[in-house]
Structures are given as C-alpha cells and as structure tokens.
Scaffold this active site. Structure first.
Site, PDB file in Angstrom:
ATOM      1  N   TYR A   1      -1.998  -0.974  10.197  1.00 46.88           N
ATOM      2  CA  TYR A   1      -2.064  -1.222   8.755  1.00 46.88           C
ATOM      3  C   TYR A   1      -0.731  -0.881   8.089  1.00 46.88           C
ATOM      4  O   TYR A   1      -0.186  -1.664   7.299  1.00 46.88           O
ATOM      5  CB  TYR A   1      -3.195  -0.389   8.164  1.00 46.88           C
ATOM      6  CG  TYR A   1      -3.453  -0.610   6.695  1.00 46.88           C
ATOM      7  CD1 TYR A   1      -4.206  -1.693   6.257  1.00 46.88           C
ATOM      8  CD2 TYR A   1      -2.969   0.280   5.742  1.00 46.88           C
ATOM      9  CE1 TYR A   1      -4.461  -1.890   4.902  1.00 46.88           C
ATOM     10  CE2 TYR A   1      -3.214   0.099   4.392  1.00 46.88           C
ATOM     11  CZ  TYR A   1      -3.963  -0.991   3.983  1.00 46.88           C
ATOM     12  OH  TYR A   1      -4.200  -1.180   2.644  1.00 46.88           O
TER      13      TYR A   1
ATOM     14  N   SER B   1       0.841  -1.198   0.000  1.00 49.97           N
ATOM     15  CA  SER B   1       0.000   0.000   0.000  1.00 49.97           C
ATOM     16  C   SER B   1       0.871   1.240   0.000  1.00 49.97           C
ATOM     17  O   SER B   1       2.037   1.209   0.438  1.00 49.97           O
ATOM     18  CB  SER B   1      -0.887   0.010   1.247  1.00 49.97           C
ATOM     19  OG  SER B   1      -1.572   1.240   1.396  1.00 49.97           O
TER      20      SER B   1
END
Length: 275
Positions: free
Chosen positions: A168, A155
């Site tokens: 995350y 990401s």
C-alpha cells in the site's frame, strides 16, 4: 456562484467514501459529475467493495443538488471501460475540467507473508489504475484548452511507515513522483496536479475487521472502539479518524480558483499524524 460553477469533474471510486463525498461537495459548488466505480470482486481485499446501489445513491445525492451526473460501472484496471465512461460524460456535458483519481483498496499484510496476488492487485489498482484513469481523461482537459486540475488520492502511508502496508505504501508513494512528473508535463496546458494525503478516514476501506486487526495486533478480535483507541494515538489532534468531507474540502480548494497556482505538491490532511 459556486466555486466550480459550470465545470465538469471525473471521479473514480465515486460510489461511496471519499469519492462520494467529493462528488457531493463539488456538486454543491456547481460542478457536474462523471462518476465511476466497480462492483468487481477483488479476492485479496478483505472487506466488501462497492455495490451498484452505492453508486446509485451517489447519483441520487448529486441530482438532489440539482446537478447533472453520468455514472457508469468501470474498473480502473480496464482502460476500455474507463475510456467509455469518460467519453460518455464528455459527450453529455461537452467538457472536462477536473479529474479526481480517488479509487483504491486496502489489504493489510506483512511483507513476507502477503501473496503475489495481494501485491499485484494493490499495484494494479492503487498505482497503475491511477495512471490509466488519467491517461484516458486528461486529454479531454487538454482538448478543451481552458486548463484544469487533477487531484490524486495518496495517503499518509506514503510519508509515514506502518507495519503491514508495504504494498500500500509503495503504491501511494509512487503516486507522489508520478504526480510531480505530470505536473511538469501538463503545466504548459495550465493543468495543475497535486496529491492529497489523508490519515485514517471513516470509510468502508478503514472500518472493517482487517484494518482493526492491523491497528490492534495485540487483540484476537478487535472492535471499532479498539481500533479508535489505537488510531487516536497516531494523530496529534484528538481524533481517531477524519470524515470523508474533511478531505473533500482540501480537494475543493485544490481544484477551485483558490488553488490556481498550486501544483506538484503533497497536501497532507493528517490531524498531525506525521509529527
């Protein structure tokens, strides 16, 4: 001929979103697909996860392209179910060439307020789940002796920090060095390993109230339009969120002959979000 004609790809998180887009795009280019996803509930995830119907739709879309697909429910936290799915696919198709470790979750929470379960679920799925997925699948690529390619979905959050994403970002950043180590370990087998780093993508993981609130903490009940207003300011190109197929195009490049000498890299698809 298609760019991955005759090859077989194992894709995690294939029931919808980026995983489904990857399955369809590779099928368009001639690949057969081994697809897994899970309908198991994860209490820390604030949006509905995939359903059996979602996975069935991925099957329908791939078969509509006249390609073969073996799809099973499997949880990336469960090595036994992963191994069973991969083995079933390899038994059907006789080979494995590509692994797309795509499955993941999002559960926005501030660092000091998130629960231990929220942290642990994230690490178990987004980091350890990738390792488990590769541990049961890559040996089949090695056994084939033809080389292959692995693409791990990381990401932009592994590169660019945002509040509410410590767990995350930690998981997604961990994937980067894991991939680089694997790229070195598996290079003698002609297996390439890369990570892809999208900005916001218009999938169910993003298009939900929890993410809208993450992007617009100034509003009590932000809407998608409110989210898009904020998201558009993060990307330098004039777009709020990419489409899953935009990421699939980069994945295809990495696993096809066009990317035959690309390994150990971080491929950023972020509309200028890191600038």
């Amino acid at each position: 001929m298609g760019r991955v004609e005759g090859k077989v790809a194992f894709i995690t998180g294939a029931a919808r979103g980026q995983g489904r887009a990857h399955a369809v795009r590779l099928a368009e280019e001639g690949a057969d697909i081994i697809a897994i996803d899970t309908t198991a509930k994860v209490d820390s995830v604030p949006y509905p996860l995939a359903t059996a119907e979602d996975l069935a739709e991925t099957v329908r879309l791939v078969e509509a392209l006249d390609r073969r697909i073996v799809a099973q429910e499997a949880d990336v936290r469960d090595s036994a179910s992963l191994a069973s799915a991969v083995e079933a696919g390899v038994a059907e198709f006789g080979r494995l060439d590509i692994v797309l470790a795509n499955a993941g979750i999002s559960s926005p929470a501030s660092t000091l307020e998130m629960s231990e379960d929220t942290w642990q679920d994230m690490i178990d799925i987004n980091l350890t789940g990738v390792w488990k997925s590769l541990k049961v699948s890559v040996p089949h690529i090695i056994a084939g002796g033809r080389g292959g390619a692995v693409v791990i979905t990381s990401s932009l959050a592994a590169i660019y920090a945002n509040p509410g994403t410590a767990h995350y970002s930690a998981a997604k950043a961990g994937l980067v060095m894991m991939a680089k180590v694997m790229a070195k370990e598996w290079a003698p087998h002609s297996i390439r390993v890369n990570t892809v780093h999208p900005t916001t993508v218009a999938t169910d993981m993003i298009l939900n109230d929890a993410t809208y609130k993450l992007f617009r903490p100034d509003l009590e009940t932000p809407t998608r339009a409110d989210f898009e207003e904020a998201a558009r300011t993060l990307n330098r190109l004039p777009v709020a969120a990419l489409e899953p197929r935009d990421i699939s195009e980069t994945v295809l490049h990495l696993v096809a002959d066009s990317g035959r000498y690309i390994t150990g890299t971080t491929q950023v698809v972020d509309a200028g979000g890191q600038l």
